[in-house]
Design a protein around this motif. Structure first.
Motif, short mmCIF file in Angstrom:
data_model
loop_
_atom_site.label_atom_id
_atom_site.label_comp_id
_atom_site.label_asym_id
_atom_site.label_seq_id
_atom_site.Cartn_x
_atom_site.Cartn_y
_atom_site.Cartn_z
N ALA A 91 71.45 54.33 85.40
CA ALA A 91 72.48 54.99 84.59
C ALA A 91 73.57 53.97 84.27
CB ALA A 91 73.09 56.17 85.36
N ILE A 92 74.47 54.38 83.41
CA ILE A 92 75.71 53.64 83.23
C ILE A 92 76.71 54.20 84.23
CG2 ILE A 92 77.58 52.99 81.68
CD1 ILE A 92 75.64 53.38 79.36
N TYR A 93 77.33 53.34 85.01
CA TYR A 93 78.28 53.75 86.02
C TYR A 93 79.70 53.51 85.51
CZ TYR A 93 74.62 54.47 89.43
OH TYR A 93 73.53 54.96 90.11
N TYR A 94 80.51 54.56 85.63
CA TYR A 94 81.89 54.52 85.16
C TYR A 94 82.84 54.80 86.32
CZ TYR A 94 79.79 55.35 80.53
OH TYR A 94 79.05 55.28 79.37
N CYS A 95 84.03 54.26 86.22
CA CYS A 95 85.07 54.63 87.17
C CYS A 95 86.21 55.29 86.41
CB CYS A 95 85.57 53.43 87.96
SG CYS A 95 86.27 52.12 86.96
N GLY A 96 86.87 56.20 87.08
CA GLY A 96 87.99 56.90 86.48
C GLY A 96 89.07 57.14 87.52
N ARG A 97 90.26 57.41 87.06
CA ARG A 97 91.38 57.68 87.94
C ARG A 97 91.82 59.12 87.77
NH1 ARG A 97 97.16 54.90 87.07
NH2 ARG A 97 97.52 56.86 85.95
N GLY A 98 91.92 59.80 88.90
CA GLY A 98 92.35 61.19 88.87
C GLY A 98 93.62 61.41 89.68
N ASN A 99 94.25 62.53 89.42
CA ASN A 99 95.47 62.88 90.15
C ASN A 99 95.18 63.71 91.39
OD1 ASN A 99 97.25 61.53 88.39
ND2 ASN A 99 97.14 63.24 86.94
N GLY A 100 93.94 64.07 91.56
CA GLY A 100 93.52 64.81 92.74
C GLY A 100 92.00 64.78 92.82
N LEU A 101 91.48 65.23 93.93
CA LEU A 101 90.03 65.19 94.10
C LEU A 101 89.37 66.23 93.20
CD1 LEU A 101 87.52 64.16 95.56
CD2 LEU A 101 87.87 66.00 97.22
N SER A 102 88.39 65.80 92.45
CA SER A 102 87.59 66.69 91.63
C SER A 102 86.21 66.09 91.49
CB SER A 102 88.23 66.88 90.24
OG SER A 102 87.37 67.64 89.41
N TYR A 103 85.22 66.95 91.38
CA TYR A 103 83.85 66.50 91.16
C TYR A 103 83.49 66.58 89.68
CZ TYR A 103 83.72 67.01 96.21
OH TYR A 103 83.99 66.89 97.55
N SER A 104 84.45 66.91 88.86
CA SER A 104 84.24 66.98 87.42
C SER A 104 84.85 65.77 86.74
CB SER A 104 84.88 68.24 86.85
OG SER A 104 84.87 68.18 85.44
N HIS A 105 84.09 65.18 85.85
CA HIS A 105 84.59 64.00 85.14
C HIS A 105 85.77 64.36 84.24
CE1 HIS A 105 82.81 65.09 81.21
NE2 HIS A 105 81.88 65.66 81.94
N LYS A 106 85.90 65.62 83.92
CA LYS A 106 86.99 66.05 83.03
C LYS A 106 88.36 65.88 83.66
CE LYS A 106 83.95 69.38 80.77
NZ LYS A 106 83.70 70.80 80.46
N GLU A 107 88.41 65.75 84.97
CA GLU A 107 89.69 65.61 85.67
C GLU A 107 90.08 64.16 85.89
OE1 GLU A 107 91.58 68.24 86.21
OE2 GLU A 107 89.99 69.42 85.25
#
Length: 121
Positions: A91-107
């Motif tokens: 797959a393509i692996y992405y990193c993102g920054r969230g303001n809290g724990l979430s298992y959804s990429h939308k957060e």
């Protein structure tokens, strides 16, 4: 803030890779850094996340025991060690920054271009 993922490549089944995600800006203790992946034709799915302040890590069931997420606070970089790789990890692996724990990429925000991981059988 920009996130730059790197370290992907092509390996055989059972091999290892170490991904890095460098942030151009400071990551604060309240943030959660997440790794997600997206295979061709599929939704972006959660892989692992780490609370920046405490270092507590979370994993999807599919990678638990094989992948290890860690952080380098001084360099504002999050890492993902991938061991015992399987073709299904391709797959393509992405990193993102969230303001809290979430298992959804939308957060999560500030996605970079990602890094390709290809595992052959």
């Amino acid at each position: 803030v920009q996130l730059q993922a790197s370290g992907g490549g092509s390996v055989q089944s059972g091999g290892s890779l170490r991904l890095s995600c460098a942030s151009s800006g400071r990551i604060f203790s309240s943030h959660v850094m997440g790794w997600f992946r997206q295979a061709a034709g599929k939704e972006r799915e959660f892989v692992a996340a780490i609370r920046w302040g405490t270092g507590r890590a979370y994993y999807s069931d599919s990678v638990k025991g094989r992948f290890l997420i860690s952080r380098g606070t001084a360099e504002n970089t999050v890492y993902l060690q991938l061991d015992k790789l399987k073709p299904d990890d391709t797959a393509i692996y992405y990193c993102g920054r969230g303001n809290g724990l979430s298992y959804s990429h939308k957060e999560y925000r500030h996605w970079g271009q990602g890094t390709q991981v290809t595992v052959s059988s």
